[in-house]
Design an enzyme around this catalytic site. Sequence first.
Site, PDB file in Angstrom:
ATOM      1  N   GLY A  31       0.805  -1.221   0.000  1.00 41.57           N
ATOM      2  CA  GLY A  31       0.000   0.000   0.000  1.00 41.57           C
ATOM      3  C   GLY A  31       0.833   1.263   0.000  1.00 41.57           C
ATOM      4  CB  ALA A  32       1.868   3.981   1.240  1.00 48.36           C
ATOM      5  CG  LEU A  33      -1.064   1.656  -3.869  1.00 50.56           C
ATOM      6  CD1 LEU A  33      -2.272   1.280  -4.724  1.00 50.56           C
ATOM      7  CD2 LEU A  33      -0.044   0.520  -3.856  1.00 50.56           C
ATOM      8  N   GLY A  36       5.475   4.398  -8.795  1.00 51.82           N
ATOM      9  CA  GLY A  36       6.205   3.145  -9.028  1.00 51.82           C
ATOM     10  C   GLY A  36       5.240   1.963  -9.056  1.00 51.82           C
ATOM     11  CG  HIS A  37       3.221   0.762  -5.438  1.00 50.02           C
ATOM     12  ND1 HIS A  37       3.320   1.771  -4.509  1.00 50.02           N
ATOM     13  CD2 HIS A  37       3.870  -0.298  -4.912  1.00 50.02           C
ATOM     14  CE1 HIS A  37       3.998   1.343  -3.462  1.00 50.02           C
ATOM     15  NE2 HIS A  37       4.355   0.092  -3.675  1.00 50.02           N
ATOM     16  CD  GLN A  61       7.611  -7.435   3.757  1.00 51.11           C
ATOM     17  OE1 GLN A  61       6.766  -8.144   3.253  1.00 51.11           O
ATOM     18  NE2 GLN A  61       8.318  -6.565   3.036  1.00 51.11           N
ATOM     19  CE  LYS A 149      12.045   1.480  -3.642  1.00 45.85           C
ATOM     20  NZ  LYS A 149      12.569   1.012  -2.330  1.00 45.85           N
ATOM     21  NE  ARG A 187      10.903   1.357   4.098  1.00 52.97           N
ATOM     22  CZ  ARG A 187      10.704   0.849   5.301  1.00 52.97           C
ATOM     23  NH1 ARG A 187      10.815   1.604   6.357  1.00 52.97           N
ATOM     24  NH2 ARG A 187      10.416  -0.426   5.450  1.00 52.97           N
TER      25      ARG A 187
HETATM   26  O1  PAF Z   1       7.928  -4.914  -2.046  1.00 53.14           O
HETATM   27  C1  PAF Z   1       6.972  -4.945  -1.241  1.00 53.14           C
HETATM   28  O2  PAF Z   1       6.158  -4.028  -1.148  1.00 53.14           O
HETATM   29  C2  PAF Z   1       6.809  -6.140  -0.314  1.00 53.14           C
HETATM   30  O3  PAF Z   1       8.048  -6.612   0.115  1.00 53.14           O
HETATM   31  C3  PAF Z   1       5.973  -7.276  -0.924  1.00 53.14           C
HETATM   32  C4  PAF Z   1       6.649  -7.875  -2.147  1.00 53.14           C
HETATM   33  C5  PAF Z   1       4.596  -6.755  -1.301  1.00 53.14           C
HETATM   34  C6  PAF Z   1       5.788  -8.397   0.104  1.00 53.14           C
HETATM   35  O4  PAF Z   1       5.154  -7.947   1.254  1.00 53.14           O
END
Ligand code: PAF
Length: 281
Positions: A31-33, A36-37, A61, A149, A187
């Site tokens: 999220g927080a698109l 890039g997304h 993670q 990235k 970020r």
């Molecule tokens: O790159 C990310 O945003 C995350 O590491 C991913 C691949 C969605 C896994 O949580």
Amino acid sequence: MKILNTIKEARGYLNEIRSKGLSIGFVPTMGALHEGHLSLIREAKKENDFVVCSIFVNPVQFNNEADLKKYPREIESDIKKLKKEKCDLLFHPSAEEMYPEPDNTKFDFGDPDKVMEGKFRPGHFNGVAVVVKKLFEIIEPARAYFGLKDYQQLVIIHKLTKDYNLPVEIVPCPIIREENGLAMSSRNEFLSESEKKQASLIYLTLKRVKIQSGFATISELKESVFRQFKKSKTMKLEYFEIVDLYSLKPLRTWTESNNIIACIAVYIGKVRLIDNIILFS
Ligand code: PAF
């Protein structure tokens, strides 16, 4: 755009899509698109009949509780952005849905997990692999899209699909940058305007390294990058490595590989940014 929150619903819905012979492209995100997304969504739209995006801030993670807590969560504006891109389905599960029980899976990715991000964020890639494997098993996409990235993440996910014969094609996509060269990242939202300006040093440094690669030795280049960041009052270099593009093995001489990438991690205040540039391939 359809929005589903449970694994059962997503599986049922996507089984029907597949039974119609439609190919599924998948963009996993936290999220927080940003642009890039959205560029990944656009790429997935070009190559597939049906596009799924997932938004899930994956707790396993994060190797730092504070980092997890403050990770940006902007679901309403994310939904607007995805609708604008004509994404077909958003999968947005809760942590309880994804992890009804703690997941203790331990992957062994060998050397690629022991350098750079793997060294400074122990357990991070294990957590990424846990969630990506789960997501691939729920969505069953033909193709999945990842930005360059997070280059080391891409290498690890590629290895994951090979090791477990997951029937999904991993599609790497170019880094999208701000006008000043700063790589887009969720970020970046934590940076002040002045920090954003200063952060342009990261890509400037990488471009300089690319120009000088082959002329200067690897150790000369590394020293000059360390010297450059030492001068900065606000930025702290965590690592700068020149590694093989595929094995991620740190190189000492240019002749050790024909495919070489430079990777960097920098702190600006408490914000950690990563970037990279392919030097030879
Ligand atoms: O790159 C990310 O945003 C995350 O590491 C991913 C691949 C969605 C896994 O949580």
